[in-house]
Write a protein that holds these residues in place. Structure first.
Motif, mmCIF file in Angstrom:
data_model
loop_
_atom_site.group_PDB
_atom_site.id
_atom_site.type_symbol
_atom_site.label_atom_id
_atom_site.label_comp_id
_atom_site.label_asym_id
_atom_site.label_seq_id
_atom_site.Cartn_x
_atom_site.Cartn_y
_atom_site.Cartn_z
ATOM 1 N N ALA A 37 2.010 1.961 -3.539
ATOM 2 C CA ALA A 37 0.950 2.543 -4.362
ATOM 3 C C ALA A 37 0.753 4.010 -3.999
ATOM 4 C CB ALA A 37 -0.339 1.763 -4.188
ATOM 5 N N GLN A 76 -3.502 -5.845 -5.350
ATOM 6 C CA GLN A 76 -4.087 -5.739 -4.013
ATOM 7 C C GLN A 76 -5.414 -6.479 -3.938
ATOM 8 O OE1 GLN A 76 -4.297 -1.515 -3.374
ATOM 9 N NE2 GLN A 76 -2.268 -1.423 -2.434
ATOM 10 N N GLU A 77 -6.228 -6.373 -4.985
ATOM 11 C CA GLU A 77 -7.524 -7.064 -5.008
ATOM 12 C C GLU A 77 -7.321 -8.580 -4.981
ATOM 13 O OE1 GLU A 77 -11.669 -7.425 -5.084
ATOM 14 O OE2 GLU A 77 -10.384 -5.697 -4.681
ATOM 15 N N ALA A 105 0.837 -1.202 0.000
ATOM 16 C CA ALA A 105 0.000 0.000 0.000
ATOM 17 C C ALA A 105 0.871 1.251 0.000
ATOM 18 C CB ALA A 105 -0.936 -0.007 1.200
ATOM 19 N N ALA A 134 -1.240 -2.173 -9.609
ATOM 20 C CA ALA A 134 -1.162 -2.244 -8.149
ATOM 21 C C ALA A 134 -2.528 -2.539 -7.550
ATOM 22 C CB ALA A 134 -0.608 -0.936 -7.591
ATOM 23 N N ARG A 135 -3.565 -1.917 -8.093
ATOM 24 C CA ARG A 135 -4.928 -2.180 -7.598
ATOM 25 C C ARG A 135 -5.326 -3.631 -7.827
ATOM 26 N NH1 ARG A 135 -7.988 3.108 -9.956
ATOM 27 N NH2 ARG A 135 -7.157 4.584 -8.446
ATOM 28 N N GLN A 136 -5.039 -4.133 -9.019
ATOM 29 C CA GLN A 136 -5.394 -5.526 -9.315
ATOM 30 C C GLN A 136 -4.641 -6.492 -8.411
ATOM 31 O OE1 GLN A 136 -4.640 -5.947 -13.491
ATOM 32 N NE2 GLN A 136 -6.535 -4.892 -14.100
ATOM 33 N N ILE A 166 -0.687 2.147 -11.587
ATOM 34 C CA ILE A 166 -1.699 2.224 -10.527
ATOM 35 C C ILE A 166 -2.718 1.102 -10.692
ATOM 36 C CG2 ILE A 166 -3.616 3.614 -9.639
ATOM 37 C CD1 ILE A 166 -1.889 6.094 -10.226
ATOM 38 N N GLU A 167 -3.150 0.876 -11.916
ATOM 39 C CA GLU A 167 -4.142 -0.186 -12.170
ATOM 40 C C GLU A 167 -3.567 -1.558 -11.834
ATOM 41 O OE1 GLU A 167 -7.656 -1.855 -12.833
ATOM 42 O OE2 GLU A 167 -7.257 0.297 -12.773
ATOM 43 N N ARG A 224 -6.334 -9.558 -1.496
ATOM 44 C CA ARG A 224 -7.488 -9.480 -0.608
ATOM 45 C C ARG A 224 -8.394 -10.699 -0.791
ATOM 46 N NH1 ARG A 224 -12.650 -8.377 -0.608
ATOM 47 N NH2 ARG A 224 -12.721 -8.006 -2.835
#
Length: 137
Positions: A5, A46-47, A2, A42-44, A39-40, A50
């Motif tokens: 990101a 992290q998802e 995190a 990193a989001r993917q 950024i995208e 999770r």
């Protein structure tokens, strides 16, 4: 993760602002597209982490549920639904609700029974007889 990101999001924004103040060029569309792609990603990532974490937690919960079922001899809801349900075993604690037809039939039958006043008198009559009181005045 995190922190990386946040650093990517905020770091480039701060550089572009300080660059604009100093008179430098902000970078251009190339850098913005690269930043958006990073950024995208990193989001993917992290998802995915999770989801994996939640799947692992759910597996652990199911193991614990099964241990408790085995310990107390309980059955899963799916196992109970496969068999024929017992009468009155629909999960209710209280009695079965009456249908409008049953309620009407009960009301019709109630007309033939004694009224509340007659019931009270039937309880009071023995007491009044012992006391010598006459209620029929």
């Amino acid at each position: 993760m995190a922190g990386m990101a946040a650093k990517m999001i905020l770091g480039d924004k701060v550089k572009s602002v300080t660059g604009a103040i100093g008179g430098e060029d902000g970078g251009g569309n190339e850098d913005a597209a690269e930043e958006a792609r990073l950024i995208e990603e990193a989001r993917q990532e992290q998802e995915a982490e999770r989801k994996a974490k939640h799947e692992k937690m759910e597996e652990e919960r199911e193991k614990e549920r099964q241990r408790i079922r085995d310990k107390y001899g309980l059955k899963k809801k799916e196992e109970l639904q496969m068999g024929l349900p017992e009468p009155g075993a629909d999960g209710r604690i209280s009695r079965k609700k009456k249908t409008p037809e049953e309620m009407k039939a009960e009301m019709d039958a109630g007309d033939e029974e004694e009224g509340i006043f007659d019931t009270v008198l039937s309880y009071l009559t023995p007491i009044t007889d012992k006391l010598g009181i006459n209620l029929n005045k």
